[in-house]
Scaffold this motif. Sequence first.
Motif, PDB file in Angstrom:
ATOM      1  N   THR A 156       0.825  -1.201   0.000  1.00  0.00           N
ATOM      2  CA  THR A 156       0.000   0.000   0.000  1.00  0.00           C
ATOM      3  C   THR A 156       0.864   1.257   0.000  1.00  0.00           C
ATOM      4  N   TRP A 157       0.602   2.132  -0.966  1.00  0.00           N
ATOM      5  CA  TRP A 157       1.253   3.438  -1.009  1.00  0.00           C
ATOM      6  C   TRP A 157       0.370   4.401  -0.236  1.00  0.00           C
ATOM      7  N   ILE A 158       0.848   4.859   0.908  1.00  0.00           N
ATOM      8  CA  ILE A 158       0.033   5.728   1.742  1.00  0.00           C
ATOM      9  C   ILE A 158       0.938   6.734   2.455  1.00  0.00           C
ATOM     10  N   LYS A 159       0.533   7.964   2.412  1.00  0.00           N
ATOM     11  CA  LYS A 159       1.237   9.049   3.097  1.00  0.00           C
ATOM     12  C   LYS A 159       2.723   9.101   2.721  1.00  0.00           C
ATOM     13  N   GLY A 160       2.981   8.884   1.437  1.00  0.00           N
ATOM     14  CA  GLY A 160       4.336   9.037   0.922  1.00  0.00           C
ATOM     15  C   GLY A 160       5.267   7.859   1.129  1.00  0.00           C
ATOM     16  N   GLU A 161       4.728   6.702   1.451  1.00  0.00           N
ATOM     17  CA  GLU A 161       5.596   5.530   1.623  1.00  0.00           C
ATOM     18  C   GLU A 161       4.848   4.236   1.325  1.00  0.00           C
ATOM     19  N   TRP A 162       5.599   3.206   0.984  1.00  0.00           N
ATOM     20  CA  TRP A 162       5.040   1.873   0.787  1.00  0.00           C
ATOM     21  C   TRP A 162       4.985   1.176   2.130  1.00  0.00           C
ATOM     22  N   THR A 163       3.864   0.559   2.418  1.00  0.00           N
ATOM     23  CA  THR A 163       3.700  -0.134   3.700  1.00  0.00           C
ATOM     24  C   THR A 163       3.296  -1.583   3.470  1.00  0.00           C
ATOM     25  N   ASP A 164       3.658  -2.418   4.434  1.00  0.00           N
ATOM     26  CA  ASP A 164       3.245  -3.818   4.415  1.00  0.00           C
ATOM     27  C   ASP A 164       1.852  -3.938   5.030  1.00  0.00           C
ATOM     28  N   ASP A 165       1.029  -4.791   4.453  1.00  0.00           N
ATOM     29  CA  ASP A 165      -0.297  -5.075   4.999  1.00  0.00           C
ATOM     30  C   ASP A 165      -0.313  -6.460   5.616  1.00  0.00           C
ATOM     31  N   LEU A 166      -0.926  -6.577   6.789  1.00  0.00           N
ATOM     32  CA  LEU A 166      -1.174  -7.885   7.398  1.00  0.00           C
ATOM     33  C   LEU A 166      -2.644  -8.226   7.173  1.00  0.00           C
ATOM     34  N   LEU A 167      -2.890  -9.470   6.816  1.00  0.00           N
ATOM     35  CA  LEU A 167      -4.243  -9.958   6.532  1.00  0.00           C
ATOM     36  C   LEU A 167      -4.677 -10.890   7.653  1.00  0.00           C
ATOM     37  N   PHE A 168      -5.898 -10.690   8.140  1.00  0.00           N
ATOM     38  CA  PHE A 168      -6.444 -11.499   9.218  1.00  0.00           C
ATOM     39  C   PHE A 168      -7.797 -12.046   8.821  1.00  0.00           C
ATOM     40  N   GLY A 169      -8.129 -13.212   9.341  1.00  0.00           N
ATOM     41  CA  GLY A 169      -9.432 -13.800   9.081  1.00  0.00           C
ATOM     42  C   GLY A 169      -9.912 -14.623  10.259  1.00  0.00           C
ATOM     43  N   LEU A 170     -11.222 -14.788  10.325  1.00  0.00           N
ATOM     44  CA  LEU A 170     -11.842 -15.611  11.363  1.00  0.00           C
ATOM     45  C   LEU A 170     -13.078 -16.262  10.777  1.00  0.00           C
ATOM     46  N   LEU A 171     -13.123 -17.586  10.851  1.00  0.00           N
ATOM     47  CA  LEU A 171     -14.276 -18.345  10.383  1.00  0.00           C
ATOM     48  C   LEU A 171     -15.283 -18.508  11.514  1.00  0.00           C
ATOM     49  N   ALA A 172     -16.539 -18.596  11.146  1.00  0.00           N
ATOM     50  CA  ALA A 172     -17.596 -18.808  12.132  1.00  0.00           C
ATOM     51  C   ALA A 172     -17.345 -20.091  12.920  1.00  0.00           C
ATOM     52  N   SER A 173     -16.783 -21.091  12.258  1.00  0.00           N
ATOM     53  CA  SER A 173     -16.530 -22.365  12.942  1.00  0.00           C
ATOM     54  C   SER A 173     -15.511 -22.221  14.067  1.00  0.00           C
ATOM     55  N   HIS A 174     -14.696 -21.151  14.022  1.00  0.00           N
ATOM     56  CA  HIS A 174     -13.721 -20.896  15.085  1.00  0.00           C
ATOM     57  C   HIS A 174     -14.225 -19.862  16.092  1.00  0.00           C
ATOM     58  N   TRP A 175     -15.358 -19.251  15.791  1.00  0.00           N
ATOM     59  CA  TRP A 175     -15.911 -18.195  16.633  1.00  0.00           C
ATOM     60  C   TRP A 175     -16.109 -18.649  18.067  1.00  0.00           C
ATOM     61  N   ARG A 176     -16.696 -19.797  18.259  1.00  0.00           N
ATOM     62  CA  ARG A 176     -16.990 -20.291  19.623  1.00  0.00           C
ATOM     63  C   ARG A 176     -15.714 -20.579  20.404  1.00  0.00           C
ATOM     64  N   LYS A 177     -14.612 -20.834  19.703  1.00  0.00           N
ATOM     65  CA  LYS A 177     -13.349 -21.140  20.368  1.00  0.00           C
ATOM     66  C   LYS A 177     -12.651 -19.874  20.875  1.00  0.00           C
ATOM     67  N   ALA A 178     -13.012 -18.730  20.272  1.00  0.00           N
ATOM     68  CA  ALA A 178     -12.371 -17.465  20.650  1.00  0.00           C
ATOM     69  C   ALA A 178     -12.828 -17.065  22.044  1.00  0.00           C
ATOM     70  N   ALA A 179     -11.896 -16.624  22.845  1.00  0.00           N
ATOM     71  CA  ALA A 179     -12.212 -16.221  24.218  1.00  0.00           C
ATOM     72  C   ALA A 179     -12.957 -14.893  24.216  1.00  0.00           C
ATOM     73  N   SER A 180     -14.007 -14.805  24.978  1.00  0.00           N
ATOM     74  CA  SER A 180     -14.774 -13.571  25.116  1.00  0.00           C
ATOM     75  C   SER A 180     -13.983 -12.577  25.974  1.00  0.00           C
ATOM     76  N   PRO A 181     -13.931 -11.305  25.560  1.00  0.00           N
ATOM     77  CA  PRO A 181     -13.240 -10.321  26.383  1.00  0.00           C
ATOM     78  C   PRO A 181     -13.857 -10.254  27.770  1.00  0.00           C
ATOM     79  N   ALA A 182     -13.040 -10.114  28.763  1.00  0.00           N
ATOM     80  CA  ALA A 182     -13.490 -10.113  30.156  1.00  0.00           C
ATOM     81  C   ALA A 182     -14.432  -8.945  30.451  1.00  0.00           C
ATOM     82  N   SER A 183     -14.307  -7.856  29.704  1.00  0.00           N
ATOM     83  CA  SER A 183     -15.123  -6.676  29.999  1.00  0.00           C
ATOM     84  C   SER A 183     -16.568  -6.800  29.524  1.00  0.00           C
ATOM     85  N   ILE A 184     -16.871  -7.865  28.811  1.00  0.00           N
ATOM     86  CA  ILE A 184     -18.240  -8.008  28.297  1.00  0.00           C
ATOM     87  C   ILE A 184     -19.045  -8.946  29.167  1.00  0.00           C
TER      88      ILE A 184
END
Length: 184
Positions: A156-184
């Motif tokens: 990505t060319w942004i603000k005068g420089e090339w930057t690396d992008d990190l890609l993230f994903g989450l499937l619904a099948s893994h949703w239940r395995k994810a820990a719920s934040p303590a504040s909720i």
Amino acid sequence: MLLETARLRLRRFRPEDAPVFAAYRSDPAVARYQSWTAPVPPESAAALVRKFAGGDPGQPGWFQYAVELKADGCLVGDVGVNLHENRMQAELGFTLAAQRQGQGYATEAVWAVMRDLFEGRGLRRLSAECDARNLDSVRLLERLGFQNEGRRPANTWIKGEWTDDLLFGLLASHWRKAASPASI
């Protein structure tokens, strides 16, 4: 109000949100890894807030939730959802005012949106991407169960420089395995 947590309301934007929206998005620290350039002029903020207010969270495309504190009604940030045409997947984005960071609000707000998308609307997959230098966003996504799916070097060319992008994903099948934040 569209979504609610213990401390937050996620709602539509309202015209009176424009000055606060402009203020936090004009903070160079907040804008550093984002696509916009600070400062955000008041007229641009007002136009964006009007556009956001008219969005439909059930339709394909971007919908922006205003994130406000229940305690005092203060706008503290926003969470965006880009619903795919197939209505089975979406991309997430988030912005939080600098003075409200580090208190779990972003985690709580994004978690509420994820819960609605997976449990309420039956989406199959969520994705997100961020500048590889934005370690706070990386940690937030990992804390919420997202998996790092790759890195696009100098993508990505942004603000005068090339930057690396990190890609993230989450499937619904893994949703239940994810820990719920303590504040909720």
